[in-house]
Every structure is written in C-alpha cells, then in structure tokens.
Design an enzyme around this catalytic site. Sequence first.
Site, PDB file in Angstrom:
ATOM      1  CG  ASN A  11     117.413  62.173 -54.390  1.00 46.83           C
ATOM      2  OD1 ASN A  11     117.743  63.345 -54.558  1.00 46.83           O
ATOM      3  ND2 ASN A  11     118.112  61.153 -54.851  1.00 46.83           N
ATOM      4  CD1 TRP A  12     112.437  66.537 -53.710  1.00 48.90           C
ATOM      5  CD2 TRP A  12     112.825  68.739 -53.547  1.00 48.90           C
ATOM      6  NE1 TRP A  12     111.547  67.049 -52.796  1.00 48.90           N
ATOM      7  CE2 TRP A  12     111.760  68.408 -52.682  1.00 48.90           C
ATOM      8  CE3 TRP A  12     113.249  70.065 -53.612  1.00 48.90           C
ATOM      9  CZ2 TRP A  12     111.115  69.359 -51.890  1.00 48.90           C
ATOM     10  CZ3 TRP A  12     112.608  71.013 -52.821  1.00 48.90           C
ATOM     11  CH2 TRP A  12     111.544  70.660 -51.966  1.00 48.90           C
ATOM     12  CD  GLU A 101     120.298  59.516 -60.032  1.00 51.06           C
ATOM     13  OE1 GLU A 101     120.220  60.549 -59.354  1.00 51.06           O
ATOM     14  OE2 GLU A 101     119.315  58.763 -60.257  1.00 51.06           O
ATOM     15  N   GLY A 238     112.357  59.358 -55.857  1.00 51.84           N
ATOM     16  CA  GLY A 238     112.896  60.334 -56.795  1.00 51.84           C
ATOM     17  C   GLY A 238     111.768  61.070 -57.509  1.00 51.84           C
ATOM     18  N   GLY A 239     111.447  60.609 -58.720  1.00 44.75           N
ATOM     19  CA  GLY A 239     110.468  61.299 -59.559  1.00 44.75           C
ATOM     20  C   GLY A 239     109.168  61.639 -58.843  1.00 44.75           C
TER      21      GLY A 239
END
Length: 257
Positions: A11-12, A101, A238-239
């Site tokens: 997930n960018w 988010e 993510g990161g």
Amino acid sequence: MHERKPFVGGNWKMNTNRTTSADLTRAVVDGLARVEGVEVAVYPPFPYLLAVRSILRDRSSSIRMGAQNAYHRPDGAYTGEISIEMLKDCGATTVLVGHSERRHVIGEQDELINAKVRAVLEAGLECVLCVGETIEEREAGHTDPVNQRQVRAGLADVPGDWVNRLVLAYEPVWAIGTGKTATPDDAQDVHRKLRQLVSGLYGPEIAARTRIIYGGSVKPSNAAELFAQPDIDGGLIGGASLKPEDFVGIVKAAATT
Ligand code: 13P
C-alpha cells in the site's frame, strides 16, 4: 502448514510521483522475478494506476494492481470520487476498503465501508477489508469487540458466494507507521478469533479458505515470524513497500512460510 496461498500487498498510500512510482514498479518486478507461491499486489495512488499497469503488462508480471479506495456508486454527481468501473477500466483487480487512515483521518464509518465492500465484491473484484483497534481501544481491553464489530459491519449483507474474493487485513492502528509491531502471538490471537467469526458467519470451509493478513510496521526482519503463525496469511505493507529491497524481502519471507 497453510493451505491458503499467502498474499502480500504494497500500500503505497499518498506517496511516490510519476517517476518514482514507475521506478518502484520496475524494481519490484525485477526483484520478484523468480519468487513463487505468493500472490502479490501493489496499490499505487490513483493518478499512476495506468502507468503502473502498463509496466506490469509489458513485463508479463503476475503482480496484481489495486486501488487504495473506491466509491460505491456506479456514476453520477460525486465530485472527486472514483467508481469501481473506472478502476476496472484502469486494470485494478483488487481494492482496499476501510483502511485505518480512511476510518480515522477521513472519517469513514462502518455503513459506508459496508456499501463499498458490497460494491467491490459485486463488481467481481477482490476486496481487502481492513480492520483494527486504536491504542485507546486496546488499552481498554476492547481489541476483540472492536475488530469483530468492524468485520461484522463490513460484511453485512455480503453473501457467502462473494467471500471467495474477500481478504481480511488486521491492522492495529497503533502499529501503522509507528515502528511498533504486534507480537506474533498477539496478532495470531486476533487472526484466530477473526477466522472463528468468519466461520460463524459463513461456515468453516469458507473460513478455512479466507486469507487474513497482518499490517502494521511489517519489515523484512519481523515478517517471517509473523507469517509463520497459523492464521496469518501474509501482510499489508505500508512504509516498507516503498523500498523495493524491503518489499521483496517481505514477499520472500511469505514464500518460505
Ligand atoms: P506501515 O507498514 O507503514 O506500518 O503501514 C501499514 C499499512 O497501513 C498498510 O496498509
């Protein structure tokens, strides 16, 4: 041993630009060229979907591409929203719904999330339904009820024959982007209970087939231990998905568990 094929999603979020999204795609394709046994998907920002899709196609990559969000209405006066058909048109085959988010920064509620889950699955796409408790909820001892409520609400009126396109992602909010990871035992405990819930809703066969993945500060150094848990079927990253060598390392960890 898992009978479910592991799934790892990158997930960018709201990162990359036209150049770096293309560079990242190429690096991930190259890094995973010889890795088998894991389903891999990347979730670029909307403006880069077509370009990422074209790189994946040109290289005959099996990496799938998805969207980080979608709107449930088919078309019309919904300024700024993106329909599921538009995403399909751009080559997306999977959509994240209810990411923490979206819930906690943008303010999406269970009812809207449920409408999105139903629309994505009805359109024939895969839906990754994300759930997870905040630190306050965890400290108050509400981890299980919060996750169970989010799954029940997200899956309301979803028929069993759509659930083969569902992936559940357990992402404790306090672990996202913080460097704090749930211990493998704690994560396994939540995953096991979520699988029991799916079994209660749809029966043991569907529950045994449904992939439940973990997200929240997954790194190459902690991925193998998490993915080795019996009810953890991969991760939503993510990161670390923005660093090709880290993402490749995490996918390799899923391939060997
Ligand atoms: P991090 O891996 O950056 O903690 O993010 C997890 C996540 O939110 C994936 O959807």
